[in-house]
Design a protein around this motif. Structure first.
Motif, PDB file in Angstrom:
ATOM      1  N   LYS A   1       0.863  -1.176   0.000  1.00 28.00           N
ATOM      2  CA  LYS A   1       0.000   0.000   0.000  1.00 28.00           C
ATOM      3  C   LYS A   1       0.902   1.228   0.000  1.00 28.00           C
ATOM      4  O   LYS A   1       1.807   1.347   0.833  1.00 28.00           O
ATOM      5  CB  LYS A   1      -0.902   0.019   1.230  1.00 28.00           C
ATOM      6  CG  LYS A   1      -1.929  -1.089   1.220  1.00 28.00           C
ATOM      7  CD  LYS A   1      -2.810  -1.032   2.454  1.00 28.00           C
ATOM      8  CE  LYS A   1      -3.757  -2.206   2.396  1.00 28.00           C
ATOM      9  NZ  LYS A   1      -3.983  -2.830   3.653  1.00 28.00           N
ATOM     10  N   VAL A   2       0.662   2.132  -0.932  1.00 26.89           N
ATOM     11  CA  VAL A   2       1.474   3.341  -1.018  1.00 26.89           C
ATOM     12  C   VAL A   2       1.404   4.100   0.311  1.00 26.89           C
ATOM     13  O   VAL A   2       0.338   4.294   0.874  1.00 26.89           O
ATOM     14  CB  VAL A   2       1.003   4.244  -2.182  1.00 26.89           C
ATOM     15  CG1 VAL A   2       1.740   5.574  -2.167  1.00 26.89           C
ATOM     16  CG2 VAL A   2       1.218   3.538  -3.513  1.00 26.89           C
ATOM     17  N   GLY A   3       2.573   4.468   0.821  1.00 31.89           N
ATOM     18  CA  GLY A   3       2.658   5.220   2.077  1.00 31.89           C
ATOM     19  C   GLY A   3       2.822   4.344   3.310  1.00 31.89           C
ATOM     20  O   GLY A   3       3.072   4.845   4.393  1.00 31.89           O
ATOM     21  N   SER A   4       2.695   3.028   3.161  1.00 29.61           N
ATOM     22  CA  SER A   4       2.822   2.152   4.333  1.00 29.61           C
ATOM     23  C   SER A   4       4.245   1.614   4.457  1.00 29.61           C
ATOM     24  O   SER A   4       4.956   1.457   3.465  1.00 29.61           O
ATOM     25  CB  SER A   4       1.830   0.993   4.248  1.00 29.61           C
ATOM     26  OG  SER A   4       2.170   0.139   3.178  1.00 29.61           O
ATOM     27  N   ILE A   5       4.627   1.332   5.696  1.00 31.35           N
ATOM     28  CA  ILE A   5       5.936   0.726   5.937  1.00 31.35           C
ATOM     29  C   ILE A   5       5.762  -0.775   5.783  1.00 31.35           C
ATOM     30  O   ILE A   5       4.962  -1.397   6.482  1.00 31.35           O
ATOM     31  CB  ILE A   5       6.478   1.093   7.329  1.00 31.35           C
ATOM     32  CG1 ILE A   5       6.753   2.596   7.381  1.00 31.35           C
ATOM     33  CG2 ILE A   5       7.738   0.293   7.638  1.00 31.35           C
ATOM     34  CD1 ILE A   5       7.242   3.110   8.707  1.00 31.35           C
ATOM     35  N   ILE A   6       6.515  -1.355   4.865  1.00 28.89           N
ATOM     36  CA  ILE A   6       6.399  -2.786   4.572  1.00 28.89           C
ATOM     37  C   ILE A   6       7.295  -3.621   5.485  1.00 28.89           C
ATOM     38  O   ILE A   6       6.995  -4.761   5.793  1.00 28.89           O
ATOM     39  CB  ILE A   6       6.701  -3.074   3.088  1.00 28.89           C
ATOM     40  CG1 ILE A   6       6.352  -4.523   2.756  1.00 28.89           C
ATOM     41  CG2 ILE A   6       8.123  -2.751   2.735  1.00 28.89           C
ATOM     42  CD1 ILE A   6       6.381  -4.833   1.284  1.00 28.89           C
ATOM     43  N   GLY A   7       8.410  -3.059   5.928  1.00 27.24           N
ATOM     44  CA  GLY A   7       9.335  -3.797   6.781  1.00 27.24           C
ATOM     45  C   GLY A   7      10.614  -3.025   7.015  1.00 27.24           C
ATOM     46  O   GLY A   7      10.672  -1.811   6.803  1.00 27.24           O
ATOM     47  N   VAL A   8      11.644  -3.754   7.460  1.00 33.70           N
ATOM     48  CA  VAL A   8      12.919  -3.135   7.808  1.00 33.70           C
ATOM     49  C   VAL A   8      14.055  -3.890   7.130  1.00 33.70           C
ATOM     50  O   VAL A   8      14.100  -5.115   7.163  1.00 33.70           O
ATOM     51  CB  VAL A   8      13.138  -3.147   9.342  1.00 33.70           C
ATOM     52  CG1 VAL A   8      14.493  -2.561   9.702  1.00 33.70           C
ATOM     53  CG2 VAL A   8      12.025  -2.399  10.051  1.00 33.70           C
TER      54      VAL A   8
ATOM     55  N   ASN B   1       8.100 -11.156  13.684  1.00 33.23           N
ATOM     56  CA  ASN B   1       9.114 -10.962  14.726  1.00 33.23           C
ATOM     57  C   ASN B   1      10.392 -11.769  14.555  1.00 33.23           C
ATOM     58  O   ASN B   1      11.433 -11.370  15.029  1.00 33.23           O
ATOM     59  CB  ASN B   1       8.514 -11.259  16.104  1.00 33.23           C
ATOM     60  CG  ASN B   1       7.476 -10.230  16.478  1.00 33.23           C
ATOM     61  OD1 ASN B   1       7.554  -9.083  16.069  1.00 33.23           O
ATOM     62  ND2 ASN B   1       6.489 -10.650  17.245  1.00 33.23           N
ATOM     63  N   ASP B   2      10.320 -12.917  13.911  1.00 31.26           N
ATOM     64  CA  ASP B   2      11.488 -13.785  13.889  1.00 31.26           C
ATOM     65  C   ASP B   2      12.147 -13.969  12.535  1.00 31.26           C
ATOM     66  O   ASP B   2      13.323 -14.267  12.466  1.00 31.26           O
ATOM     67  CB  ASP B   2      11.104 -15.179  14.423  1.00 31.26           C
ATOM     68  CG  ASP B   2      10.650 -15.105  15.867  1.00 31.26           C
ATOM     69  OD1 ASP B   2      11.210 -14.295  16.623  1.00 31.26           O
ATOM     70  OD2 ASP B   2       9.728 -15.858  16.225  1.00 31.26           O
ATOM     71  N   LYS B   3      11.413 -13.834  11.468  1.00 26.03           N
ATOM     72  CA  LYS B   3      11.917 -14.241  10.158  1.00 26.03           C
ATOM     73  C   LYS B   3      12.708 -13.135   9.464  1.00 26.03           C
ATOM     74  O   LYS B   3      12.167 -12.112   9.083  1.00 26.03           O
ATOM     75  CB  LYS B   3      10.758 -14.677   9.279  1.00 26.03           C
ATOM     76  CG  LYS B   3      11.190 -15.384   8.034  1.00 26.03           C
ATOM     77  CD  LYS B   3      10.005 -15.929   7.291  1.00 26.03           C
ATOM     78  CE  LYS B   3      10.439 -16.658   6.048  1.00 26.03           C
ATOM     79  NZ  LYS B   3       9.307 -17.113   5.277  1.00 26.03           N
ATOM     80  N   LEU B   4      14.004 -13.373   9.292  1.00 22.57           N
ATOM     81  CA  LEU B   4      14.876 -12.491   8.520  1.00 22.57           C
ATOM     82  C   LEU B   4      15.164 -13.166   7.188  1.00 22.57           C
ATOM     83  O   LEU B   4      15.542 -14.323   7.143  1.00 22.57           O
ATOM     84  CB  LEU B   4      16.208 -12.287   9.237  1.00 22.57           C
ATOM     85  CG  LEU B   4      16.331 -11.131  10.192  1.00 22.57           C
ATOM     86  CD1 LEU B   4      17.669 -11.165  10.898  1.00 22.57           C
ATOM     87  CD2 LEU B   4      16.131  -9.812   9.523  1.00 22.57           C
TER      88      LEU B   4
ATOM     89  N   LEU C   1      20.773 -10.185  14.874  1.00 21.64           N
ATOM     90  CA  LEU C   1      19.494 -10.680  15.372  1.00 21.64           C
ATOM     91  C   LEU C   1      18.298 -10.127  14.609  1.00 21.64           C
ATOM     92  O   LEU C   1      17.220 -10.702  14.636  1.00 21.64           O
ATOM     93  CB  LEU C   1      19.340 -10.346  16.864  1.00 21.64           C
ATOM     94  CG  LEU C   1      20.349 -11.004  17.795  1.00 21.64           C
ATOM     95  CD1 LEU C   1      20.211 -10.434  19.204  1.00 21.64           C
ATOM     96  CD2 LEU C   1      20.180 -12.507  17.803  1.00 21.64           C
ATOM     97  N   GLY C   2      18.478  -8.975  13.983  1.00 21.16           N
ATOM     98  CA  GLY C   2      17.377  -8.347  13.264  1.00 21.16           C
ATOM     99  C   GLY C   2      16.364  -7.702  14.195  1.00 21.16           C
ATOM    100  O   GLY C   2      15.191  -7.620  13.884  1.00 21.16           O
ATOM    101  N   LYS C   3      16.829  -7.258  15.342  1.00 20.33           N
ATOM    102  CA  LYS C   3      15.943  -6.546  16.267  1.00 20.33           C
ATOM    103  C   LYS C   3      16.777  -5.707  17.213  1.00 20.33           C
ATOM    104  O   LYS C   3      17.978  -5.906  17.352  1.00 20.33           O
ATOM    105  CB  LYS C   3      15.060  -7.501  17.044  1.00 20.33           C
ATOM    106  CG  LYS C   3      15.787  -8.529  17.873  1.00 20.33           C
ATOM    107  CD  LYS C   3      14.793  -9.468  18.515  1.00 20.33           C
ATOM    108  CE  LYS C   3      15.509 -10.639  19.165  1.00 20.33           C
ATOM    109  NZ  LYS C   3      14.590 -11.614  19.686  1.00 20.33           N
ATOM    110  N   ILE C   4      16.103  -4.788  17.895  1.00 19.58           N
ATOM    111  CA  ILE C   4      16.783  -3.913  18.847  1.00 19.58           C
ATOM    112  C   ILE C   4      17.210  -4.745  20.048  1.00 19.58           C
ATOM    113  O   ILE C   4      16.422  -5.490  20.606  1.00 19.58           O
ATOM    114  CB  ILE C   4      15.857  -2.753  19.280  1.00 19.58           C
ATOM    115  CG1 ILE C   4      15.538  -1.882  18.065  1.00 19.58           C
ATOM    116  CG2 ILE C   4      16.505  -1.939  20.382  1.00 19.58           C
ATOM    117  CD1 ILE C   4      14.492  -0.838  18.336  1.00 19.58           C
ATOM    118  N   VAL C   5      18.474  -4.633  20.401  1.00 22.69           N
ATOM    119  CA  VAL C   5      19.011  -5.426  21.499  1.00 22.69           C
ATOM    120  C   VAL C   5      18.737  -4.769  22.837  1.00 22.69           C
ATOM    121  O   VAL C   5      18.312  -5.406  23.782  1.00 22.69           O
ATOM    122  CB  VAL C   5      20.532  -5.648  21.308  1.00 22.69           C
ATOM    123  CG1 VAL C   5      21.118  -6.366  22.498  1.00 22.69           C
ATOM    124  CG2 VAL C   5      20.791  -6.425  20.039  1.00 22.69           C
TER     125      VAL C   5
END
Length: 178
Positions: free
Chosen positions: A48-55, A76-79, A160-164
């Protein structure tokens, strides 16, 4: 004579260890939230235009190569490793990297452009995904453009793909005068 050889080997080991630790210390790690800016073709509920899809989790290697991992928003887990230790191409504004993956009948093409801004990066991404229609997939293909700004992170956060560690806010208590 034997002691002299051992001493030389020991010093070579120290020098090599120092060089590898310096090379590792110069790698840079970033977390880059990705916002959809344009849907070129196809439809997908996540697009969707304007939405954050991921990191995107990005590692700039000292040898001018790059590794990019991606995590969809809410997953939460899948990189997903998109690019692994691939050479960067320098252009007039910064760097670009292109990767094409074929898995079974699916094909995914990703092109990233990075522009250095102070000690960070801004980026654009173009992803093109194609798969033949089957009983599980109603969508045959999609292509979108996205962009974002990268924030510097630590190596652990990249791995880890997340904030430690999130710093806690300290409460300021004001004493009333009596």
């Amino acid at each position: 004579m034997l002691n002299k050889t051992k001493l030389i080997i020991f010093y070579l080991f120290l020098i090599i260890s120092f060089l590898f630790s310096q090379a590792s210390a110069n790698n840079k790690y970033f977390k880059c939230p990705e916002k959809i800016s344009k849907i070129i073709k196809g439809q997908d509920p996540l697009l969707k235009v304007g939405s954050i899809i991921g990191v995107n989790y990005v590692k700039f290697h000292i040898n001018k190569s790059i590794t990019i991992k991606f995590k969809y928003l809410g997953d939460n887990d899948k990189l997903i490793e998109i690019i692994s230790d691939q050479k960067l191409i320098e252009n007039s504004l910064g760097y670009e990297v292109y990767n094409k993956l074929t898995n079974n009948d699916q094909k995914v093409e990703n092109k990233y452009n990075f522009v250095k801004i102070n000690d960070s990066y801004a980026f654009t991404r173009n992803e093109n995904w194609w798969s033949p229609k089957n009983e599980f997939l109603t969508n045959k293909n999609y292509e979108y453009e996205s962009s974002g700004r990268c924030l510097k992170i630590k190596k652990d956060e990249f791995n880890l793909g997340k904030i430690v560690k999130i710093p806690k806010k300290e409460k300021i208590i004001k004493k009333k005068k009596s």
